[in-house]
Design a protein around this motif. Structure first.
Motif, PDB file in Angstrom:
ATOM      1  N   ASN A 146       0.827  -1.209   0.000  1.00 16.73           N
ATOM      2  CA  ASN A 146       0.000   0.000   0.000  1.00 16.73           C
ATOM      3  C   ASN A 146       0.857   1.253   0.000  1.00 16.73           C
ATOM      4  N   GLU A 147       1.927   1.221   0.784  1.00 13.39           N
ATOM      5  CA  GLU A 147       2.806   2.383   0.893  1.00 13.39           C
ATOM      6  C   GLU A 147       3.464   2.702  -0.448  1.00 13.39           C
ATOM      7  N   HIS A 148       3.977   1.682  -1.126  1.00 17.47           N
ATOM      8  CA  HIS A 148       4.645   1.908  -2.411  1.00 17.47           C
ATOM      9  C   HIS A 148       3.652   2.368  -3.484  1.00 17.47           C
ATOM     10  N   VAL A 149       2.481   1.744  -3.486  1.00 23.07           N
ATOM     11  CA  VAL A 149       1.457   2.137  -4.460  1.00 23.07           C
ATOM     12  C   VAL A 149       1.034   3.585  -4.210  1.00 23.07           C
ATOM     13  N   ASP A 150       0.834   3.936  -2.949  1.00 25.29           N
ATOM     14  CA  ASP A 150       0.425   5.302  -2.616  1.00 25.29           C
ATOM     15  C   ASP A 150       1.491   6.314  -3.024  1.00 25.29           C
ATOM     16  N   GLN A 151       2.762   5.970  -2.832  1.00 25.53           N
ATOM     17  CA  GLN A 151       3.844   6.878  -3.222  1.00 25.53           C
ATOM     18  C   GLN A 151       3.814   7.162  -4.714  1.00 25.53           C
ATOM     19  N   CYS A 152       3.598   6.114  -5.507  1.00 22.00           N
ATOM     20  CA  CYS A 152       3.578   6.296  -6.959  1.00 22.00           C
ATOM     21  C   CYS A 152       2.308   6.995  -7.420  1.00 22.00           C
ATOM     22  N   ARG A 153       1.222   6.736  -6.754  1.00 21.28           N
ATOM     23  CA  ARG A 153      -0.011   7.433  -7.113  1.00 21.28           C
ATOM     24  C   ARG A 153       0.127   8.932  -6.835  1.00 21.28           C
ATOM     25  N   THR A 154       0.722   9.267  -5.718  1.00 15.41           N
ATOM     26  CA  THR A 154       0.913  10.675  -5.372  1.00 15.41           C
ATOM     27  C   THR A 154       1.894  11.341  -6.327  1.00 15.41           C
ATOM     28  N   LYS A 155       2.994  10.663  -6.610  1.00 11.95           N
ATOM     29  CA  LYS A 155       4.044  11.225  -7.466  1.00 11.95           C
ATOM     30  C   LYS A 155       3.572  11.479  -8.892  1.00 11.95           C
ATOM     31  N   THR A 156       2.745  10.588  -9.427  1.00 11.43           N
ATOM     32  CA  THR A 156       2.348  10.679 -10.833  1.00 11.43           C
ATOM     33  C   THR A 156       1.076  11.494 -11.070  1.00 11.43           C
ATOM     34  N   GLY A 157       0.375  11.863 -10.010  1.00 13.40           N
ATOM     35  CA  GLY A 157      -0.882  12.589 -10.181  1.00 13.40           C
ATOM     36  C   GLY A 157      -2.067  11.672 -10.383  1.00 13.40           C
ATOM     37  N   TYR A 158      -1.883  10.414 -10.016  1.00 14.09           N
ATOM     38  CA  TYR A 158      -2.930   9.396 -10.166  1.00 14.09           C
ATOM     39  C   TYR A 158      -4.219   9.802  -9.447  1.00 14.09           C
ATOM     40  N   TYR A 159      -4.075  10.293  -8.217  1.00 12.90           N
ATOM     41  CA  TYR A 159      -5.254  10.630  -7.427  1.00 12.90           C
ATOM     42  C   TYR A 159      -6.052  11.777  -8.038  1.00 12.90           C
TER      43      TYR A 159
END
Length: 248
Positions: A146-159
């Motif tokens: 979850n932590e790694h997925v959340d980091q990449c979602r935040t970094k890429t603008g996924y959210y």
């Protein structure tokens, strides 16, 4: 492979919960719902002051394309997100006021590039809003994943991009919440999924019931429970189809 919702964002209160029941019940799915919900709350309650003029005039000075509200019901939300995101790629995708399959694929490549540093990869379905994340070496606990997925979602603008895209995909005509709730009720009644004498008010009271301390879904103990226990039945398929039909 872990499967959990990415957008599965629904514009009608209660539909998000229904989508979760029908499509995904994993622990990771539940854990990640909250992050998406926070993203949605942030978006709809934070309208940049410098962009308010876009609701009346042609567009913001930041370069977002202007599209007539009559031809693009989601124009305001797209422009709002364009002004908020820090992601150059997301801004480029939103610039013309539309989100295409090709642009989602381009974004997915960027997102997967970030995940690759953790030996993870993602497969995203725009149709049902689900995301399968593969842990190549099965090396992470659920919390670590979850932590790694959340980091990449935040970094890429996924959210910022994916919840918006899925809202548009699920509700292309931007039907209001009140209208949609009523249309879902009418659709389910028309297909014989509700008792003929059940009123809209009674239906809504049942649908909005909260779980008790045991966490058991209260809908399972209602006449509607059968639609959530056997989601593959023809009646259940129609029950959930009414959510989509009302937004078209």
């Amino acid at each position: 492979m872990r499967r959990f919702p990415s957008h599965a964002v629904r514009f009608v209160e209660g539909q998000w919960r229904e989508f979760g029941r029908a499509h995904n019940k994993s622990v990771l799915a539940v854990q990640l719902w909250g992050e998406l919900e926070k993203a949605m709350v942030r978006r709809f309650h934070a309208i940049p002051v410098f962009c308010l003029a876009v609701l009346i005039l042609a567009s913001c000075s930041n370069g977002a394309a202007s599209t007539d509200k009559t031809t693009n019901p989601w124009r305001t939300e797209i422009q709002r997100m364009y002004s908020r995101t820090d992601s150059d790629l997301v801004r480029e995708i939103l610039r013309d006021g539309t989100i295409t399959d090709a642009e989602i694929e381009e974004f997915q490549e960027s997102y997967n590039k970030c995940l690759a540093q953790y030996d993870l990869s993602s497969s995203y379905s725009r149709e049902d809003g689900s995301e399968s994340v593969s842990d190549q070496f099965s090396q992470y606990t659920p919390d670590q994943l979850n932590e790694h997925v959340d980091q990449c979602r935040t970094k890429t603008g996924y959210y910022e991009l994916i919840p918006l895209d899925q809202e548009i995909h699920a509700n292309p005509n931007h039907v209001s919440e009140a209208d949609s709730k009523r249309k879902i009720f009418d659709c389910r009644k028309r297909h014989g999924l509700l008792d003929a004498d059940l009123s809209y008010e009674e239906y809504q009271k049942i649908m909005e019931a909260k779980p008790d301390s045991s966490g058991r879904d209260p809908l399972l103990d209602t006449p509607f429970g059968k639609y959530y226990e056997d989601t593959e039945s023809e009646e259940a398929q129609q029950w959930f189809a009414c959510e989509t039909e009302t937004s078209e």
